[in-house]
Write an enzyme that holds these catalytic residues in place. Structure first.
Site, PDB file in Angstrom:
ATOM      1  CD  GLU A 110      -2.768  -0.983   2.522  1.00  0.00           C
ATOM      2  OE1 GLU A 110      -3.738  -1.728   2.554  1.00  0.00           O
ATOM      3  OE2 GLU A 110      -2.513  -0.170   3.413  1.00  0.00           O
ATOM      4  CB  CYS A 123       3.357   7.419   3.043  1.00  0.00           C
ATOM      5  SG  CYS A 123       3.862   6.350   4.387  1.00  0.00           S
ATOM      6  CB  CYS A 130       7.718  -5.010   8.700  1.00  0.00           C
ATOM      7  SG  CYS A 130       9.102  -4.156   9.513  1.00  0.00           S
ATOM      8  CB  CYS A 134       7.182  -2.394  16.309  1.00  0.00           C
ATOM      9  SG  CYS A 134       8.901  -2.018  15.890  1.00  0.00           S
ATOM     10  CB  CYS A 137       3.849  -1.368  13.829  1.00  0.00           C
ATOM     11  SG  CYS A 137       3.910  -1.187  12.037  1.00  0.00           S
ATOM     12  N   GLY A 185       7.260  -1.882   6.075  1.00  0.00           N
ATOM     13  CA  GLY A 185       8.633  -2.377   5.963  1.00  0.00           C
ATOM     14  C   GLY A 185       9.664  -1.501   6.640  1.00  0.00           C
ATOM     15  CD  GLU A 186      14.113  -0.355   9.316  1.00  0.00           C
ATOM     16  OE1 GLU A 186      13.192   0.155   9.995  1.00  0.00           O
ATOM     17  OE2 GLU A 186      15.110   0.282   8.940  1.00  0.00           O
ATOM     18  CB  SER A 219      10.961   6.372   8.684  1.00  0.00           C
ATOM     19  OG  SER A 219      10.565   6.173  10.021  1.00  0.00           O
ATOM     20  CB  SER A 242      10.859   4.441  14.714  1.00  0.00           C
ATOM     21  OG  SER A 242      10.445   4.913  13.450  1.00  0.00           O
ATOM     22  CG  LEU A 243      14.174   6.723  20.850  1.00  0.00           C
ATOM     23  CD1 LEU A 243      15.428   5.983  20.414  1.00  0.00           C
ATOM     24  CD2 LEU A 243      14.549   8.025  21.562  1.00  0.00           C
ATOM     25  CG  HIS A 244       8.297   4.405  18.932  1.00  0.00           C
ATOM     26  ND1 HIS A 244       7.654   5.511  18.421  1.00  0.00           N
ATOM     27  CD2 HIS A 244       8.519   3.588  17.860  1.00  0.00           C
ATOM     28  CE1 HIS A 244       7.481   5.359  17.111  1.00  0.00           C
ATOM     29  NE2 HIS A 244       8.002   4.210  16.745  1.00  0.00           N
ATOM     30  CG  ASN A 321      -3.860   5.302  13.653  1.00  0.00           C
ATOM     31  OD1 ASN A 321      -5.000   5.145  14.064  1.00  0.00           O
ATOM     32  ND2 ASN A 321      -3.576   5.663  12.434  1.00  0.00           N
ATOM     33  CB  CYS A 364       1.918   6.335  11.402  1.00  0.00           C
ATOM     34  SG  CYS A 364       2.099   7.989  10.835  1.00  0.00           S
TER      35      CYS A 364
HETATM   36  N1  SAH Z   1      10.275   0.602   9.758  1.00  0.00           N
HETATM   37  C1  SAH Z   1      10.331   2.045   9.668  1.00  0.00           C
HETATM   38  C2  SAH Z   1       9.109   2.620   8.975  1.00  0.00           C
HETATM   39  C3  SAH Z   1       7.871   2.301   9.750  1.00  0.00           C
HETATM   40  S1  SAH Z   1       6.392   3.239   9.575  1.00  0.00           S
HETATM   41  C4  SAH Z   1      10.445   2.620  11.073  1.00  0.00           C
HETATM   42  O1  SAH Z   1      10.310   1.870  12.019  1.00  0.00           O
HETATM   43  O2  SAH Z   1      10.687   3.817  11.202  1.00  0.00           O
HETATM   44  C5  SAH Z   1       6.757   4.854  10.050  1.00  0.00           C
HETATM   45  C6  SAH Z   1       6.478   5.245  11.486  1.00  0.00           C
HETATM   46  O3  SAH Z   1       5.164   4.881  11.941  1.00  0.00           O
HETATM   47  C7  SAH Z   1       7.450   4.613  12.460  1.00  0.00           C
HETATM   48  O4  SAH Z   1       7.922   5.616  13.318  1.00  0.00           O
HETATM   49  C8  SAH Z   1       6.574   3.641  13.208  1.00  0.00           C
HETATM   50  O5  SAH Z   1       7.089   3.317  14.464  1.00  0.00           O
HETATM   51  C9  SAH Z   1       5.270   4.411  13.266  1.00  0.00           C
HETATM   52  N2  SAH Z   1       4.127   3.598  13.650  1.00  0.00           N
HETATM   53  C10 SAH Z   1       3.940   2.284  13.442  1.00  0.00           C
HETATM   54  N3  SAH Z   1       2.759   1.890  13.941  1.00  0.00           N
HETATM   55  C11 SAH Z   1       2.174   2.978  14.467  1.00  0.00           C
HETATM   56  C12 SAH Z   1       0.934   3.204  15.113  1.00  0.00           C
HETATM   57  N4  SAH Z   1       0.073   2.203  15.304  1.00  0.00           N
HETATM   58  N5  SAH Z   1       0.659   4.454  15.544  1.00  0.00           N
HETATM   59  C13 SAH Z   1       1.531   5.465  15.325  1.00  0.00           C
HETATM   60  N6  SAH Z   1       2.714   5.323  14.706  1.00  0.00           N
HETATM   61  C14 SAH Z   1       3.038   4.083  14.276  1.00  0.00           C
END
Ligand code: SAH
Length: 372
Positions: A110, A123, A130, A134, A137, A185-186, A219, A242-244, A321, A364
């Site tokens: 997508e 995007c 992937c 995580c 996600c 994907g990563e 990303s 993507s630290l989180h 989300n 996202c």
């Molecule tokens: N693999 C890459 C790209 C992933 S998608 C990465 O990890 O960065 C891009 C961003 O969306 C990443 O920061 C990911 O952590 C975030 N993301 C994934 N699931 C999400 C969700 N349910 N709510 C908000 N952000 C999300």
């Protein structure tokens, strides 16, 4: 939401293995070789590149500067169809469009186009599924099917650039100006294909789409060796990390690759990226209620970023989300405001990220494919 089906589009026959060779996979030498094998002079590579990257076409009828007898063959050999659109979802305001494609082997991807008055952002997807797992996600829950080829990535961009240019998605024509590798994907786990695609995005026409490198964002979940390699490419794309979570105890839970590269290692690599490219790094932080949204975590994040210098980084929090069936949800708005306030108080530029497309599962992490 409106869903448009495309029953008349040809479905690609499912087929095993790698996608067929495509012009966008090849470097200059390989293009000349491929043309030679097809009995054509090497200078046709530039003509084909102009049609593809500049005119955004793979239609033999448009290629009137090529000998009529060879056009169809060249197109069949060098521009095999890779992406077949299945469904398109459009937000009620018409500004966000998500397209689901099938690939030649039946894998799905997508991508999401977000239109603004004077430009558009796409995007893109870098892998079918992937492998980073995580737990918050949607794509992470699917596992990895396979890497995309460079051309499968580039085709997402060409199709979107053409649709934006022609206004064929409704609204006024706009220029596709930004591409973010934030779809499925990563990207750094599919390094070579992603770099071939990045070069195609940022090279000036006719060798590429001519996007500014700063308008291309890669990303990553934090693959340190990949970040360092990217820093050495000499193409200053924007890096998003993507630290989180600012502490290993929590990040081990919500970003499993943290078992391999810890928070400090990922942040050090991000800082090295800034040093090598001069590009300010984005820290992505999905705010998950009562999981990672505490004031003490905002303090720790600010401290770790400040410890690595000033002016090299900004933070993009985004409300989670929630994926279907998830036990987690977005932070309370007041908690989100407080998180942002603390970061700013410590001098860290912070902007809440756009959640456009969430009503079409296009925001996202929501690019899970319900058809599966
Ligand atoms: N693999 C890459 C790209 C992933 S998608 C990465 O990890 O960065 C891009 C961003 O969306 C990443 O920061 C990911 O952590 C975030 N993301 C994934 N699931 C999400 C969700 N349910 N709510 C908000 N952000 C999300």
């Amino acid at each position: 939401m409106t869903a448009t089906e495309h029953p008349r589009l040809p479905m690609l026959a499912p087929r095993r293995g790698k996608p067929p060779r495509h012009f966008a996979d090849l470097d200059a030498v390989e293009r000349k070789d491929a043309l030679k094998q097809l009995g054509q002079p090497g200078f046709r590579a530039k003509q084909l590149a102009t049609h593809y990257y500049d005119h955004l076409t793979v239609d033999a009828d448009d290629m009137t500067d090529l000998p009529a007898a060879a056009r169809e063959d060249l197109v069949a050999e060098l521009f095999p169809p890779l992406l077949s659109p299945v469904t398109q979802l459009v937000t009620p305001d018409g500004e966000t469009v998500k397209t689901l494609f099938t690939l030649v082997d039946g894998a799905k991807l997508e991508c999401v186009l977000m239109k603004y008055p004077d430009r558009a952002t796409l995007c893109v997807t870098s892998q079918a599924g992937c492998g980073m797992a995580c737990p918050f996600c949607a794509t992470g829950q699917m596992g990895l099917t396979r890497n995309l080829s460079a051309a499968e990535i580039v085709e997402q961009v060409r199709l979107a650039a053409r649709a934006a240019r022609d206004g064929s998605l409704g609204g006024d024509p706009v220029r596709l100006s930004n591409v973010v590798f934030m779809g499925m994907g990563e990207p750094l786990a599919n390094y070579n294909a992603v770099m071939t695609a990045v070069r195609a995005l940022t090279s000036p026409a006719p060798e590429g789409f001519g996007l500014s490198a700063r308008h291309v964002t890669v990303s990553t979940v934090g693959l340190v060796t990949g970040i360092d390699r990217l820093a050495g490419e000499g193409i200053p794309v924007t890096l998003a990390l993507s630290l989180h979570a600012p502490d290993d105890e929590l990040r081990d839970e919500i970003v499993p690759i943290n078992a391999r590269w810890k928070v400090d290692e990922a942040l050090d690599a991000a800082r090295r990226y800034f040093d090598a490219t001069g590009r300010r790094v984005s820290i992505e932080y999905a705010l998950i209620r009562n999981i990672n949204d505490h004031a003490h975590r905002a303090e720790l994040l600010a401290k770790k970023l400040r410890a690595r210098g000033d002016g090299w980084v900004h933070v993009n929090p985004i409300p989670l989300n929630p994926t279907p069936g998830s036990k987690w949800t977005a932070s309370d708005p007041a908690v989100e405001r407080e998180f942002v306030r603390i970061l700013r108080m410590h001098g860290i530029p912070t902007t809440i990220r756009d959640t456009r497309g969430s009503d079409i599962d296009g925001a996202c992490g929501q690019l899970a494919i319900k058809e599966r």
